[in-house]
Design an enzyme around this catalytic site. Structure first.
Site, PDB file in Angstrom:
ATOM      1  CG  ASN A 322      -2.220   0.795   0.925  1.00  0.00           C
ATOM      2  OD1 ASN A 322      -2.309   1.504  -0.069  1.00  0.00           O
ATOM      3  ND2 ASN A 322      -3.195   0.709   1.803  1.00  0.00           N
ATOM      4  CG  HIS A 353      -6.912   0.883   7.446  1.00  0.00           C
ATOM      5  ND1 HIS A 353      -5.687   1.469   7.644  1.00  0.00           N
ATOM      6  CD2 HIS A 353      -6.790   0.132   6.324  1.00  0.00           C
ATOM      7  CE1 HIS A 353      -4.855   1.091   6.682  1.00  0.00           C
ATOM      8  NE2 HIS A 353      -5.498   0.285   5.870  1.00  0.00           N
TER       9      HIS A 353
END
Length: 435
Positions: A322, A353
């Site tokens: 990521n 998140h």
């Protein structure tokens, strides 16, 4: 979930075709910047509405709220207000997902695009603050390069945040790079950045992304096959199955933990590589030339699979997984945190998140493992560099420990809830935490 996945894949494949068309028929030599901005924005809005229906209104509300902040807030505070509003709105949406829909991952799950838009809003706000509100000598070389000197127009702002290439799956890119791409300066800008010598060319070359796109589509296909075979056959839930825990010795459980973690990866490989290919197909993502003179199209790549699978340190693993989110965390948090930058960056990552407890177990454990790994590396590594066999032995041991540490750390991220996480860590005797 199935409908969401079908919608996602259909949108991304349609975006891929639109991207090829965009590059060929609406290239900078054929269309003005305004036309390119308008097309990218309208298609992006269409994809959002197609995928998420009425729920896509959340994306547009957040974008317009922050456009207001960007134009009305004082420059010394623009990044703070934008950050608080964007992260606050994202967190409220995360909370509603859990408490209204009870852990459901729904066809109405618009949080993915909202997370990307939050990254872009905060990135642009920080870069505007750097460009207008700070002196050049206060900035790092990277902050100087990316600083934005003028507030964007409404069309530029909407295009950056809602363009069809990145609205569904990202990645987040820098505002300056995106505007240069739309205006047709992107490739030349990157070639000049790496001191391109005009080797026998009468002008700067015009590299084609076709090869990079085809390679990434092949990787996407392999990832999809692995997802359909591995992921279904090795569910994470099995490592806390009572019968499995009763009958399997500890070392075998550790080995199986590595296997199920590997099985959870292909869906990320699939989504991120496809998103990268969509941007490249539109002509965006050129990053310069490597040592061998090959054109590179990895400016927006979100992962380096080889470096992930061969990582011999927690830091190396995180840096290649990521990638664009790690770059965002560094730019808006790590480089600006007044104290404890590592801890604050992990906490922001968890908050971004969502509010599933599993995320907090993962990122708080990640702080401990990062600090421990850094200490071990600084104190031990130099003892193993004197000979090739010692170095190989060190690399093998650190590879095994890194892969197991990552598996141990990310299991709660997949499980999401508290009970399975505690059960899992108990079955592992909390050994990594203790170590």
């Amino acid at each position: 979930i199935c409908l969401l996945q079908i919608n996602f894949v259909a949108c991304q494949l349609f975006a891929l075709l639109a991207a090829f068309w965009f590059r060929i028929y609406l290239g900078p030599s054929h269309a003005s910047s305004a036309v390119r901005h308008a097309f990218a924005t309208l298609f992006g809005i269409y994809f959002a509405v197609f995928c998420f229906g009425w729920y896509s209104i959340h994306l547009f509300v957040l974008v317009m709220m922050n456009y207001g902040i960007m134009n009305m807030a004082s420059i010394p505070n623009i990044h703070r207000y934008s950050f608080v509003v964007a992260m606050g709105y994202l967190t409220l949406c995360h909370i509603s997902r859990i408490y209204i829909f009870h852990y459901g991952i729904l066809t109405t799950d618009f949080s993915g695009p909202l997370m990307i838009i939050t990254q872009k809003i905060t990135t642009l706000a920080c870069q505007l603050h750097d460009g207008i509100g700070r002196q050049a000598e206060e900035l790092t070389a990277e902050q100087n390069r990316l600083a934005v000197k003028t507030r964007p127009s409404l069309l530029e702002y909407l295009s950056y945040l809602l363009n069809f290439m990145s609205i569904i799956a990202g990645p987040c890119s820098n505002y300056k790079d995106y505007i240069a791409f739309i205006e047709g300066r992107h490739v030349h800008m990157k070639l000049l950045e790496v001191n391109w010598k005009q080797k026998g060319y009468d002008r700067l070359p015009d590299p084609s992304p076709t090869g990079a796109v085809m390679y990434k589509l092949c990787m996407t296909l392999v990832s999809l096959i692995l997802f359909l075979t591995l992921t279904k056959n090795f569910p994470m839930a099995y490592i806390i199955d009572n019968e499995f825990l009763d009958k399997t010795p500890f070392l075998s459980r550790l080995g199986y933990l590595y296997v199920v973690t590997q099985a959870a990866k292909p869906k990320y490989y699939f989504a991120w590589t496809l998103a990268d290919a969509v941007n490249n197909a539109a002509g965006y993502g050129f990053s310069g030339v490597d040592e061998r003179g090959t054109f590179r199209w990895d400016l927006l790549s979100n992962l380096n699979i080889w470096n992930i699978e061969t990582a011999t340190s927690f830091k190396m693993y995180i840096e290649n997984w990521n990638i664009q989110t790690a770059a965002w965390l560094k730019r808006v948090c790590y480089d600006r945190a007044p104290w404890y930058p590592t801890a604050l960056t992990f906490i922001l990552s968890a908050l971004w998140h969502g509010i599933y407890p599993g995320y907090y177990f993962t990122f708080l454990t990640g702080i401990l493992i990062t600090l421990a790994a850094r200490a071990i590396r600084n104190n031990c590594r130099h003892h193993f560099l004197s000979s090739v066999p010692l170095k190989i032995a060190y690399d093998v041991v650190t590879w095994v420990v890194t892969q197991l540490a990552v598996s141990y750390t990310v299991a709660p991220f997949v499980m999401l809830a508290v009970e399975p996480t505690i059960k899992f860590y108990k079955s592992m005797y909390f050994h990594m935490h203790i170590l």
